[in-house]
Design an enzyme around this catalytic site. Sequence first.
Site, short mmCIF file in Angstrom:
data_model
loop_
_atom_site.label_atom_id
_atom_site.label_comp_id
_atom_site.label_asym_id
_atom_site.label_seq_id
_atom_site.Cartn_x
_atom_site.Cartn_y
_atom_site.Cartn_z
N ASP A 13 0.83 -1.21 0.00
CA ASP A 13 0.00 0.00 0.00
C ASP A 13 0.86 1.26 0.00
O ASP A 13 2.05 1.23 0.29
CB ASP A 13 -0.90 0.02 1.23
CG ASP A 13 -2.17 -0.81 1.05
OD1 ASP A 13 -2.33 -1.44 0.00
OD2 ASP A 13 -2.98 -0.85 2.00
N ASP A 14 0.20 2.38 -0.29
CA ASP A 14 0.78 3.73 -0.20
C ASP A 14 1.88 3.99 -1.22
O ASP A 14 2.75 4.85 -1.01
CB ASP A 14 1.31 4.01 1.21
CG ASP A 14 0.24 3.86 2.29
OD1 ASP A 14 -0.95 3.91 1.94
OD2 ASP A 14 0.59 3.70 3.46
N HIS A 131 -7.82 4.08 1.17
CA HIS A 131 -6.74 4.39 2.10
C HIS A 131 -7.34 4.48 3.51
O HIS A 131 -8.37 5.12 3.72
CB HIS A 131 -6.12 5.73 1.69
CG HIS A 131 -4.95 6.17 2.50
ND1 HIS A 131 -3.90 5.35 2.83
CD2 HIS A 131 -4.66 7.39 3.06
CE1 HIS A 131 -3.01 6.02 3.53
NE2 HIS A 131 -3.45 7.26 3.69
#
Length: 294
Positions: A13-14, A131
């Site tokens: 992620d991110d 998110h």
Amino acid sequence: MPQPKVKLVVTGDDFGYCERRNQGIVDCFKTGGISNVSLLVNAVSAEHAADLAKRNHIPIGLHANLSEGLPVSQDLKGSTLLNKDGFFHGKMGFREALQCGQLKMSEAELRAQVNRFCELVGHVPYHMDGHQHVHVLPGNKVREVFAQVLSDFGITYTRVPIEPGLKFCTFLPPHLRDFNAQVEKDALESIEVFHRYGIRWPDIYLGLSTMGKNMSVPNLKRALSFTLEASLDDTELMVHPGYPSQPHQGGCGEGPDDFSQSADRLHELNTLRDPFVLNYYRQQRIHLCAFKDF
């Protein structure tokens, strides 16, 4: 050659948060530690991340962001999604505003983020989640709007963060146990909505119990045991590897947060590419793949 017992999507992620996080995620992919990434298109290094994904042939989806930093859409003036300074409300601020009835969901920002993803990457996301798990939240039809946008763009896969055995993870601090329990409650209630729109997700989700310092070889084996013991094929493991962000470098418009600057990012990176972990996958016939392979 024996058939794989389990198909495991390990999602970093991110992606896009900063160039150091990006490079750490790419290094993890190259060594076989992850098999999929999720891009923050409103992050300052999103273009850098998209270029790395193309050059390294990394399967990529959208980490839709309604909780951190600046919006992508230019049409949100006066929107309750934003605070008085024009930023999103934050991980807990989004939830508090929603709970108090002070936040009204809008499709505009989600559509703008999908379109921005397509501009950067060159194709529709293979999957799309929220998110900080905002995509499963109730109230003002948050999850309903996510499902509608997914359906409209033909994005068939999302993430439903319900982790087997999570309630038995007593090593997690109380505040994290409480947050994770709420995430799971919201996720359970989102299932009907995503089903109604024809959205799918892997059979098993892992990652709430293996973040940061809690990512270890024993913990990964414990989490994966639920997959290996079930008669189900598809699992997603959510991870957050990377080289830690430097102060004032990265973020989504407000600079990098403590989460991204933490040494936990490097700890996750090193654990995921540990030869013992990679060998364990081979021994257990766990095949790392991506959403595009489903």
